[in-house]
Design an enzyme around this catalytic site. Structure first.
Site, PDB file in Angstrom:
ATOM      1  N   HIS A  47      23.939  75.757  29.621  1.00 22.66           N
ATOM      2  CA  HIS A  47      23.696  77.079  30.204  1.00 22.66           C
ATOM      3  C   HIS A  47      24.696  78.127  29.723  1.00 22.66           C
ATOM      4  CE1 HIS A  47      21.402  75.372  33.940  1.00 22.66           C
ATOM      5  NE2 HIS A  47      20.735  75.246  32.812  1.00 22.66           N
ATOM      6  N   GLU A  54      27.177  72.867  35.780  1.00 19.39           N
ATOM      7  CA  GLU A  54      27.297  73.795  36.907  1.00 19.39           C
ATOM      8  C   GLU A  54      28.429  73.383  37.842  1.00 19.39           C
ATOM      9  OE1 GLU A  54      23.620  74.023  39.024  1.00 19.39           O
ATOM     10  OE2 GLU A  54      22.429  74.371  37.232  1.00 19.39           O
ATOM     11  N   GLU A  91      22.702  81.554  34.767  1.00 15.35           N
ATOM     12  CA  GLU A  91      22.477  81.538  36.214  1.00 15.35           C
ATOM     13  C   GLU A  91      23.483  82.389  36.980  1.00 15.35           C
ATOM     14  OE1 GLU A  91      22.084  77.474  37.387  1.00 15.35           O
ATOM     15  OE2 GLU A  91      20.379  77.143  36.057  1.00 15.35           O
ATOM     16  N   GLU A 148      25.422  66.111  40.981  1.00 20.66           N
ATOM     17  CA  GLU A 148      24.045  65.976  40.489  1.00 20.66           C
ATOM     18  C   GLU A 148      24.046  65.432  39.064  1.00 20.66           C
ATOM     19  OE1 GLU A 148      20.648  69.142  39.065  1.00 20.66           O
ATOM     20  OE2 GLU A 148      21.906  69.683  40.770  1.00 20.66           O
ATOM     21  N   ASP A 165      18.196  64.557  39.490  1.00 24.80           N
ATOM     22  CA  ASP A 165      17.349  65.621  38.944  1.00 24.80           C
ATOM     23  C   ASP A 165      16.613  65.090  37.721  1.00 24.80           C
ATOM     24  OD1 ASP A 165      16.139  67.905  37.981  1.00 24.80           O
ATOM     25  OD2 ASP A 165      17.982  68.825  37.253  1.00 24.80           O
ATOM     26  N   LYS A 203      12.297  70.402  42.128  1.00 32.08           N
ATOM     27  CA  LYS A 203      11.902  71.538  41.299  1.00 32.08           C
ATOM     28  C   LYS A 203      10.386  71.514  41.173  1.00 32.08           C
ATOM     29  CE  LYS A 203      16.063  71.607  38.395  1.00 32.08           C
ATOM     30  NZ  LYS A 203      16.624  71.188  37.086  1.00 32.08           N
ATOM     31  N   HIS A 239      15.986  76.211  41.805  1.00 29.42           N
ATOM     32  CA  HIS A 239      15.428  77.120  40.798  1.00 29.42           C
ATOM     33  C   HIS A 239      15.433  76.432  39.434  1.00 29.42           C
ATOM     34  CE1 HIS A 239      19.703  78.592  39.484  1.00 29.42           C
ATOM     35  NE2 HIS A 239      19.653  77.286  39.656  1.00 29.42           N
ATOM     36  N   ARG A 240      15.111  77.188  38.366  1.00 25.40           N
ATOM     37  CA  ARG A 240      15.339  76.758  36.986  1.00 25.40           C
ATOM     38  C   ARG A 240      16.214  77.819  36.313  1.00 25.40           C
ATOM     39  NH1 ARG A 240      12.407  72.067  35.522  1.00 25.40           N
ATOM     40  NH2 ARG A 240      14.200  71.921  34.115  1.00 25.40           N
ATOM     41  N   SER A 241      16.780  77.466  35.174  1.00 28.87           N
ATOM     42  CA  SER A 241      17.659  78.435  34.505  1.00 28.87           C
ATOM     43  C   SER A 241      16.868  79.625  33.962  1.00 28.87           C
ATOM     44  CB  SER A 241      18.453  77.758  33.391  1.00 28.87           C
ATOM     45  OG  SER A 241      17.594  77.043  32.542  1.00 28.87           O
ATOM     46  N   LYS A 294      19.600  75.454  45.734  1.00 26.59           N
ATOM     47  CA  LYS A 294      20.409  75.784  44.562  1.00 26.59           C
ATOM     48  C   LYS A 294      19.651  76.845  43.787  1.00 26.59           C
ATOM     49  CE  LYS A 294      20.731  73.169  40.711  1.00 26.59           C
ATOM     50  NZ  LYS A 294      21.223  72.206  39.692  1.00 26.59           N
TER      51      LYS A 294
END
EC number: 4.2.1.11
Length: 440
Positions: free
Chosen positions: A159, A168, A211, A296, A321, A346, A374-376, A397
């Site tokens: 990211h 993250e 993000e 995660e 995830d 997700k 969410h998603r990026s 998140k």
């Protein structure tokens, strides 16, 4: 009754094309949904259909998915004259129309846009908010639960630039008395962190990742030191915890069965790659020094042995995830093998609301927690805010308290909190935790 379905190509927060679906009914008019997309995607996710025409959008166009909605899904669905309140029947119809196990024919992005637009139409037909409609569909008990926001304040991995391997670093205002106060605390820490980061790394460190988090950090310890310093300076030591999304599939070397924390360096030294046992020890060491409550994707999506080892030897929330990809088959295996104790939900990983609800219910039945995510590559669509409240998940998140596509969801939860008043409790301080909130 559905009278019209129309899809178009719009843009997500990274400037990439994505699918938007308009659905019109005779009674309640127009309902719109926009589909997000991920950067670090699990290989077991439902297939997001991209055009792969390198002459347009570098191959990331979604014109085929849009065409599938307009020429295949729309006429077939309208012809059936379904009741929009019957989400399960419509979602099953979409799944059967596609006919593949991973939504590869029509595209998960085509199917999800329709599924979410149907949900909004169903809520309108019942004259209730979307979160209440989701709660009805899921059979969720009352009171409603407002989630603890996991705010991604430092971005690394896929990211962001820089050497930071972990994707993250999140602050978790779990001791706040309400969602409103949690937002205030998180925003205050975020602003202090911005000042500290720019002071240490220079003015350019004020640029944000996908993000909304600060990207220019080099090591895990630097990131955690900065966050704990910001929490302390804001006056919330002991009240705000830390969570991490390692996204370790991104730096797993399958041939060597090792993890490369210097994976962004093309000349990475293979003698420094870690076994899963060494990586597990690193996590435990970090958790002893910092207030980490949730990790995660600590290991690669198919490194099942590593997950089981970590689960047996650690005592915080372990979120799946890439491991689980909101897929009932993967979730069942993770439950059976005792791989983790929480699901990252997700909706675009599985592509229908009904299957997302079932994934949450399967997780709850196993005593797991659920974190809605969410998603990026996000949009202004706020559906997941209603989903997290409707599912009573207690954790969301959705990035930093920055960038409008992130804040849109958090602002929607503020509105829901105001609307529900005494009919809702905040997950962080509830005497009746939603599910697995014992770790926080």
């Amino acid at each position: 009754m559905i009278t019209k379905i129309h899809a178009r190509s719009v843009y997500d927060s990274r400037g990439n094309p994505t699918v938007e679906v308009d659905l019109t009914t005779t009674d309640t008019g127009l309902h719109r949904a926009i589909v997000p997309s991920g950067a670090s995607t699990g290989q077991h996710e439902a297939i997001e259909l991209r055009d792969k025409d390198k002459t347009k959008w570098a191959g990331k166009g979604v014109l085929k998915a849009v065409e599938n909605v307009n020429t295949i899904i729309a006429p077939a669905l309208i012809k059936e004259k379904f009741d929009v309140k019957d989400q399960a029947t419509i979602d099953k119809f979409l799944i059967d129309l596609d006919g593949t196990p991973n939504k590869a024919k029509l595209g998960a992005n085509a199917i999800l846009g329709v599924s979410l637009a149907v949900a909004k139409a169903g809520a309108a037909a019942k004259k209730v908010p979307l979160y209440a409609h989701v709660a009805d569909l899921a059979g969720t008990k009352k009171p409603f639960v407002l989630p603890v926001p996991f705010m991604n304040v430092i971005n690394g991995g896929s990211h962001a630039g820089g050497r930071l391997a972990f994707q993250e670093f999140m602050i978790v205002p779990s001791e706040a008395p309400s969602f409103t106060e949690a937002m205030r605390q998180g925003a205050e820490v975020y602003q202090i962190l911005k000042t500290l980061t720019k002071k240490k790394y220079g003015q350019s460190a004020g640029n944000v990742g996908d993000e909304g988090g600060w990207p220019d950090i080099q090591t895990v310890e630097e990131a955690l030191d900065l966050i704990t310093d910001a929490i302390d300076k804001a006056g919330y030591t002991g009240q705000i915890k830390i969570a991490m999304d390692v996204a370790s599939s991104e730096f797993y070397k399958e041939d060597a069965k090792k993890y490369d924390l210097d994976f962004k360096n093309p000349d990475s030294d293979s003698s420094k790659w870690l076994t899963y046992q060494e990586l597990a020890d690193l996590y435990k060491s970090l958790a002893q020094r910092y207030p980490i409550v949730s990790i995660e994707d600590p290991f690669a999506e198919d490194d099942w042995e590593a997950w089981a080892h970590f689960y047996k030897t650690s005592d915080f929330q372990i979120v799946g995830d890439d491991l689980t990809v909101t897929n009932p088959i993967r979730i069942k295996r993770a439950i059976d093998e005792k791989s983790c104790n929480a699901l990252l939900l997700k909706v675009n990983q599985i592509a229908t609301l009904t299957e997302s609800i079932q994934a949450a219910k399967d997780s709850y039945s196993a005593g797991w927690g659920v974190m809605v995510s969410h998603r990026s590559g996000e949009t202004e669509d706020v559906t997941i805010a209603d989903i997290v409240v409707g599912l009573r998940a207690g954790q969301i998140k959705t990035g930093a308290p920055a960038r409008s596509e992130r804040l849109a969801k958090l602002n929607q939860i503020l509105r829901i909190e105001e609307e529900l008043g005494e009919q809702a409790i905040y997950a962080g301080t509830s005497s009746e935790p939603p599910h697995l909130y014992i770790f926080i």
